[in-house]
Scaffold this motif. Structure first.
Motif, PDB file in Angstrom:
ATOM      1  N   MET A 189       0.545  -1.221   0.050  1.00  0.00           N
ATOM      2  CA  MET A 189      -0.231   0.068  -0.311  1.00  0.00           C
ATOM      3  C   MET A 189       1.246   1.600   0.265  1.00  0.00           C
ATOM      4  O   MET A 189       0.449   1.981   0.753  1.00  0.00           O
ATOM      5  CB  MET A 189      -0.832  -0.095   1.076  1.00  0.00           C
ATOM      6  CG  MET A 189      -1.580  -1.324   0.877  1.00  0.00           C
ATOM      7  SD  MET A 189      -3.366  -0.641   0.729  1.00  0.00           S
ATOM      8  CE  MET A 189      -3.132  -1.631  -1.795  1.00  0.00           C
ATOM      9  N   GLU A 190       1.812   0.717  -0.629  1.00  0.00           N
ATOM     10  CA  GLU A 190       3.048   1.918  -1.096  1.00  0.00           C
ATOM     11  C   GLU A 190       1.823   3.710  -1.190  1.00  0.00           C
ATOM     12  O   GLU A 190       1.896   4.669  -0.567  1.00  0.00           O
ATOM     13  CB  GLU A 190       4.321   1.669  -2.182  1.00  0.00           C
ATOM     14  CG  GLU A 190       4.788   3.040  -2.139  1.00  0.00           C
ATOM     15  CD  GLU A 190       5.868   2.556  -3.344  1.00  0.00           C
ATOM     16  OE1 GLU A 190       6.189   3.496  -3.932  1.00  0.00           O
ATOM     17  OE2 GLU A 190       6.203   1.627  -3.197  1.00  0.00           O
ATOM     18  N   ILE A 191       1.001   3.405  -1.843  1.00  0.00           N
ATOM     19  CA  ILE A 191       0.200   4.576  -2.562  1.00  0.00           C
ATOM     20  C   ILE A 191      -0.417   5.276  -1.167  1.00  0.00           C
ATOM     21  O   ILE A 191      -0.433   6.702  -1.881  1.00  0.00           O
ATOM     22  CB  ILE A 191      -0.536   4.119  -3.545  1.00  0.00           C
ATOM     23  CG1 ILE A 191      -0.046   3.706  -5.209  1.00  0.00           C
ATOM     24  CG2 ILE A 191      -1.920   5.453  -4.425  1.00  0.00           C
ATOM     25  CD1 ILE A 191      -0.871   2.722  -5.890  1.00  0.00           C
ATOM     26  N   LEU A 192      -0.821   4.863  -0.042  1.00  0.00           N
ATOM     27  CA  LEU A 192      -1.499   5.418   0.326  1.00  0.00           C
ATOM     28  C   LEU A 192      -1.109   5.818   1.808  1.00  0.00           C
ATOM     29  O   LEU A 192      -0.815   6.822   1.889  1.00  0.00           O
ATOM     30  CB  LEU A 192      -2.894   4.349   0.879  1.00  0.00           C
ATOM     31  CG  LEU A 192      -4.169   3.654   0.353  1.00  0.00           C
ATOM     32  CD1 LEU A 192      -5.038   2.525   0.937  1.00  0.00           C
ATOM     33  CD2 LEU A 192      -4.700   4.850   0.508  1.00  0.00           C
ATOM     34  N   GLU A 193       0.388   4.861   1.706  1.00  0.00           N
ATOM     35  CA  GLU A 193       0.993   5.692   3.053  1.00  0.00           C
ATOM     36  C   GLU A 193       1.959   6.961   1.959  1.00  0.00           C
ATOM     37  O   GLU A 193       1.944   7.545   2.893  1.00  0.00           O
ATOM     38  CB  GLU A 193       2.034   4.275   2.754  1.00  0.00           C
ATOM     39  CG  GLU A 193       2.532   3.584   3.587  1.00  0.00           C
ATOM     40  CD  GLU A 193       3.598   2.491   3.602  1.00  0.00           C
ATOM     41  OE1 GLU A 193       4.555   2.820   3.188  1.00  0.00           O
ATOM     42  OE2 GLU A 193       3.240   1.319   3.852  1.00  0.00           O
ATOM     43  N   ALA A 194       2.225   6.832   0.929  1.00  0.00           N
ATOM     44  CA  ALA A 194       2.685   8.398   0.259  1.00  0.00           C
ATOM     45  C   ALA A 194       1.580   9.217   0.861  1.00  0.00           C
ATOM     46  O   ALA A 194       1.644  10.355   0.241  1.00  0.00           O
ATOM     47  CB  ALA A 194       2.890   7.778  -1.212  1.00  0.00           C
ATOM     48  N   PHE A 195      -0.612   8.886   0.254  1.00  0.00           N
ATOM     49  CA  PHE A 195      -0.593   9.970   0.758  1.00  0.00           C
ATOM     50  C   PHE A 195      -0.813  10.305   2.547  1.00  0.00           C
ATOM     51  O   PHE A 195      -0.722  11.911   2.594  1.00  0.00           O
ATOM     52  CB  PHE A 195      -2.377   9.436   0.061  1.00  0.00           C
ATOM     53  CG  PHE A 195      -3.359  10.385   0.390  1.00  0.00           C
ATOM     54  CD1 PHE A 195      -3.469  11.398  -0.513  1.00  0.00           C
ATOM     55  CD2 PHE A 195      -4.334   9.815   1.733  1.00  0.00           C
ATOM     56  CE1 PHE A 195      -4.770  12.238  -0.209  1.00  0.00           C
ATOM     57  CE2 PHE A 195      -5.371  11.005   1.167  1.00  0.00           C
ATOM     58  CZ  PHE A 195      -5.295  11.624   0.965  1.00  0.00           C
ATOM     59  N   ASP A 196      -1.282   9.816   2.958  1.00  0.00           N
ATOM     60  CA  ASP A 196      -1.352   9.747   4.163  1.00  0.00           C
ATOM     61  C   ASP A 196       0.073  10.789   4.819  1.00  0.00           C
ATOM     62  O   ASP A 196       0.080  11.649   5.608  1.00  0.00           O
ATOM     63  CB  ASP A 196      -0.935   8.685   4.860  1.00  0.00           C
ATOM     64  CG  ASP A 196      -2.552   7.393   5.220  1.00  0.00           C
ATOM     65  OD1 ASP A 196      -3.136   8.166   3.717  1.00  0.00           O
ATOM     66  OD2 ASP A 196      -2.222   6.634   5.272  1.00  0.00           O
ATOM     67  N   ALA A 197       1.243  10.328   4.043  1.00  0.00           N
ATOM     68  CA  ALA A 197       2.909  10.963   4.778  1.00  0.00           C
ATOM     69  C   ALA A 197       2.115  12.326   4.280  1.00  0.00           C
ATOM     70  O   ALA A 197       3.250  13.029   4.302  1.00  0.00           O
ATOM     71  CB  ALA A 197       3.688  10.613   4.088  1.00  0.00           C
ATOM     72  N   THR A 198       1.750  12.617   2.986  1.00  0.00           N
ATOM     73  CA  THR A 198       1.785  14.277   2.619  1.00  0.00           C
ATOM     74  C   THR A 198       0.295  14.975   2.141  1.00  0.00           C
ATOM     75  O   THR A 198       0.722  16.080   2.612  1.00  0.00           O
ATOM     76  CB  THR A 198       2.293  14.228   1.068  1.00  0.00           C
ATOM     77  OG1 THR A 198       0.951  13.111   0.050  1.00  0.00           O
ATOM     78  CG2 THR A 198       3.227  13.475   0.273  1.00  0.00           C
ATOM     79  N   ARG A 248      -8.186   7.241  -6.600  1.00  0.00           N
ATOM     80  CA  ARG A 248      -9.600   6.725  -6.786  1.00  0.00           C
ATOM     81  C   ARG A 248      -9.444   5.622  -5.173  1.00  0.00           C
ATOM     82  O   ARG A 248      -9.664   4.905  -4.250  1.00  0.00           O
ATOM     83  CB  ARG A 248      -9.133   5.701  -7.688  1.00  0.00           C
ATOM     84  CG  ARG A 248      -9.730   4.475  -7.571  1.00  0.00           C
ATOM     85  CD  ARG A 248     -10.079   3.599  -9.150  1.00  0.00           C
ATOM     86  NE  ARG A 248      -8.540   3.377  -8.976  1.00  0.00           N
ATOM     87  CZ  ARG A 248      -8.218   3.031  -9.860  1.00  0.00           C
ATOM     88  NH1 ARG A 248      -7.617   3.908 -10.622  1.00  0.00           N
ATOM     89  NH2 ARG A 248      -6.774   1.808  -9.882  1.00  0.00           N
ATOM     90  N   TYR A 249      -7.907   5.075  -4.668  1.00  0.00           N
ATOM     91  CA  TYR A 249      -7.388   4.248  -3.463  1.00  0.00           C
ATOM     92  C   TYR A 249      -8.515   5.143  -2.469  1.00  0.00           C
ATOM     93  O   TYR A 249      -8.091   4.529  -1.990  1.00  0.00           O
ATOM     94  CB  TYR A 249      -6.149   4.248  -3.710  1.00  0.00           C
ATOM     95  CG  TYR A 249      -5.378   2.855  -4.483  1.00  0.00           C
ATOM     96  CD1 TYR A 249      -6.458   2.947  -5.941  1.00  0.00           C
ATOM     97  CD2 TYR A 249      -4.664   1.657  -3.915  1.00  0.00           C
ATOM     98  CE1 TYR A 249      -5.356   1.712  -6.843  1.00  0.00           C
ATOM     99  CE2 TYR A 249      -3.877   1.236  -5.504  1.00  0.00           C
ATOM    100  CZ  TYR A 249      -4.715   0.949  -5.707  1.00  0.00           C
ATOM    101  OH  TYR A 249      -4.239  -0.449  -6.271  1.00  0.00           O
ATOM    102  N   ALA A 250      -7.123   6.191  -2.466  1.00  0.00           N
ATOM    103  CA  ALA A 250      -8.262   7.045  -0.861  1.00  0.00           C
ATOM    104  C   ALA A 250      -9.618   7.364  -0.917  1.00  0.00           C
ATOM    105  O   ALA A 250      -9.847   6.831  -0.008  1.00  0.00           O
ATOM    106  CB  ALA A 250      -7.287   8.237  -1.085  1.00  0.00           C
ATOM    107  N   ALA A 251     -10.764   7.240  -2.479  1.00  0.00           N
ATOM    108  CA  ALA A 251     -11.742   7.564  -1.732  1.00  0.00           C
ATOM    109  C   ALA A 251     -12.323   5.649  -1.788  1.00  0.00           C
ATOM    110  O   ALA A 251     -13.259   6.028  -0.721  1.00  0.00           O
ATOM    111  CB  ALA A 251     -12.186   7.883  -3.133  1.00  0.00           C
ATOM    112  N   ALA A 252     -11.785   4.903  -1.920  1.00  0.00           N
ATOM    113  CA  ALA A 252     -11.988   4.037  -2.161  1.00  0.00           C
ATOM    114  C   ALA A 252     -11.909   3.291  -0.404  1.00  0.00           C
ATOM    115  O   ALA A 252     -12.599   2.823   0.315  1.00  0.00           O
ATOM    116  CB  ALA A 252     -11.845   2.052  -2.902  1.00  0.00           C
TER     117      ALA A 252
END
Length: 99
Positions: free
Chosen positions: A1-10, A29-33
């Motif tokens: 879940m590298e995408i969500l980790e990056a979103f949470d960090a930034t 899309r990943y964050a909305a899901a």
């Protein structure tokens, strides 16, 4: 879940996309899901018109030891009220024969 980790960090879709090396739409899309409580997975296969007829198609392929042609199967499926195109049938038959 590298995408969500990056979103949470930034906290930013565009920054997370740059960090994860994906399109910003993918991050969104990943964050909305995740926020909606849906499972966050990769690409999923859509339901096809021929899916409800695959059992019969596989049965015909099995019975003929893979010798039946897709055009013959298509004619039989149309008789069973299948409304898809012959190209759809050819793709499904090729997939079934490969399996």
């Amino acid at each position: 879940m590298e995408i969500l980790e990056a979103f949470d960090a930034t906290g930013s879709v565009h920054s997370a996309a740059q960090l994860a090396r994906v399109d910003p739409k993918t991050v969104r899309r990943y964050a909305a899901a995740r926020d909606a409580g849906r499972p966050v997975t990769g690409a999923s296969r859509r339901v096809r018109m021929i899916d409800e007829h695959m059992g019969k198609t596989e049965e015909w392929i099995e019975r003929s030891s893979g010798k039946i042609r897709a055009d013959v199967i298509h004619v039989r499926l149309v008789a069973m009220e299948f409304t898809g195109t012959e190209r759809t049938t050819r793709r499904a038959v090729a997939e079934a024969k490969a399996a």
